[in-house]
Design an enzyme around this catalytic site. Structure first.
Site, PDB file in Angstrom:
ATOM      1  CG  PHE A 144      32.175  20.321  63.770  1.00 24.78           C
ATOM      2  CD1 PHE A 144      31.368  21.446  63.757  1.00 24.78           C
ATOM      3  CD2 PHE A 144      33.330  20.331  62.998  1.00 24.78           C
ATOM      4  CE1 PHE A 144      31.712  22.566  62.996  1.00 24.78           C
ATOM      5  CE2 PHE A 144      33.678  21.448  62.234  1.00 24.78           C
ATOM      6  CZ  PHE A 144      32.865  22.567  62.243  1.00 24.78           C
ATOM      7  CG  ASP A 229      35.367  13.547  60.082  1.00 26.31           C
ATOM      8  OD1 ASP A 229      36.604  13.728  60.077  1.00 26.31           O
ATOM      9  OD2 ASP A 229      34.551  14.478  59.959  1.00 26.31           O
ATOM     10  CE  LYS A 258      40.198  19.876  62.407  1.00 31.09           C
ATOM     11  NZ  LYS A 258      39.809  21.267  62.173  1.00 31.09           N
TER      12      LYS A 258
END
Ligand SMILES: Cc1ncc(COP(=O)(O)O)c(C=O)c1O
Length: 405
Positions: A144, A229, A258
């Site tokens: 994801f 990531d 984030k």
């Protein structure tokens, strides 16, 4: 007839006028402080999701709010047409934090992933000598990395991709955690291996020990960039500054997001070596908001918070204790508990109620958590939680798990 509440109105307005691209739990939040949030009816909840790790420092951390407020009163946005006095220090401090050379700031995680893809391809053509438009990037099953068309194009989640093609070519998918599969997939046109060191959305899936180190060697041998990531796994969530640190691996590019925005605004970045970030020239990439003084001021305070390693170590110890407690409880409704740092994926056993029902029952008891893939509960409280607060939430979790079969 029962009176319509503020919560009903808020939910109905969203239902009527918002796109239905989410299916949130039915709770309408209006305040937050530390690990606690309140709904419009005054009920209090422990936040065990932390906005998918964007809230690593809890809600409205006083130092982050102060940094944002001070910057709000001075200068918020310049665009990159001009310099601002926060961007340079932010880049220098973030590069130093990552032990790397340069930073390219963006906003959302997906934009940072897109940026890394562009960097890897251009590096491949200019430095590795890959023939034009032939660059390949190896990605993992179960990945994801965000929601852009390029990114969902290399997802294997039918929900994420069906109906959104045609997709960009140039991606090869291999099983996650399988170093031999990676070795076989790498060819002369491979420019990068893009990997989540822990797969968050897949359900806190931790690769076998040695996988990341093996990936590092494979990439080194083949002249391929290792792109980690760490949008969700980084900045303390996995019990280290970066999840890659568990295997002493330094990627060529870090993709961050984030928590870098302190839960206040979207701040993402690609951080990497000169050789790769150096391939970009003026006009080839950019973002109106990326690198804004406001984003950089908040990001700098995030890095100052992380400079105190106690936050990361203490939250990791809390995560270890939570996992040990859950495993010791041996709930028949639980098939497996995975954990790194203060980040847990709890797989429910066959025959247990769906994870969504578990989330709803937790909510009824005052704990907000999120299910993923129907059978996994994800627990990721702010790293700033106290042991007592976490215990309180874990007691509720125990009650719910005890009643799922
Ligand atoms: C590993 C990873 N990369 C990228 C993203 C996308 O980030 P954003 O939602 O900010 O675009 C996410 C979001 O969950 C993520 O977990």
């Amino acid at each position: 007839m029962t009176a319509r509440t503020d919560a009903d109105e808020a939910v109905q307005a969203e239902d009527r006028h918002g796109a239905h691209n989410y299916d949130p739990l039915r709770v309408v939040l209006c305040r937050g402080e530390g690990v606690w949030v309140r709904d419009v009816e005054g009920r209090r909840y422990y936040d065990a999701l932390s906005a998918y790790s964007a809230m690593n420092f809890g809600h409205r951390h006083p130092r982050l709010v102060r940094a944002a407020t001070e910057q709000l009163e001075r200068l918020t946005l310049t665009s990159r047409a001009f310099h601002n006095d926060q961007l340079g220090p932010f880049c220098a401090e973030l590069a130093a934090f990552c032990g790397s050379d340069r930073v390219l700031p963006m906003n959302t995680g997906a934009e940072a992933v897109e940026t890394a893809i562009k960097l890897a391809r251009k590096w491949g053509y200019e430095r590795k000598g890959v023939a034009p438009d032939r660059a390949e990037i190896v990605v993992c099953a179960g990945n994801f990395h965000g929601r852009t068309t390029t990114i969902v194009g290399f997802s294997d989640d039918p929900l994420a991709r069906t109906g959104f093609g045609p997709f960009a070519p140039g991606f090869v998918r291999v099983p996650y955690g399988d170093a031999n599969a990676l070795r076989s997939a790498v060819g002369e046109n491979t420019v990068a291996f893009l990997v989540e060191p822990i797969q968050g959305e897949a359900g806190v899936v931790i690769p076998p020990a040695g996988y990341l180190a093996a990936a590092r060697s494979i990439c080194d041998e083949a002249g391929v960039l290792l792109v980690a990531d760490e949008v969700q796994s980084g900045l303390g969530r996995a019990g280290r500054r970066f999840a890659c640190d568990h295997e002493h691996v330094r990627p060529d590019l870090y993709v961050l997001g984030k928590a870098l925005g302190g839960g206040i605004l979207p701040v993402s970045a690609v951080v990497g070596i000169d050789e790769v970030l150096g391939v970009l020239h003026p006009g080839e990439h950019g973002s109106t908001f990326g690198g804004s003084p406001l984003a950089c001021a908040v990001g700098r305070e995030v890095l100052r918070l992380l400079a105190d390693s106690r936050l990361v170590h203490e939250s990791a110890a809390l995560g270890d204790a939570a996992a040990a407690r859950l495993r010791a409880a041996a709930h028949p409704s639980v098939r497996e508990v995975r954990q790194r740092g203060l980040w847990l994926g709890i797989d429910l056993a066959d025959g247990a109620l769906p994870a969504r029902r578990a989330s709803e029952r937790l909510m009824e008891r005052g704990v907000l958590a999120k299910d993923t893939h129907e059978t996994t509960l994800r627990i990721a409280p702010p790293l700033t939680t106290t042991a007592a607060e976490l215990d309180w939430a874990l007691e509720r979790l125990d009650e719910v798990l005890a009643g799922l079969l």
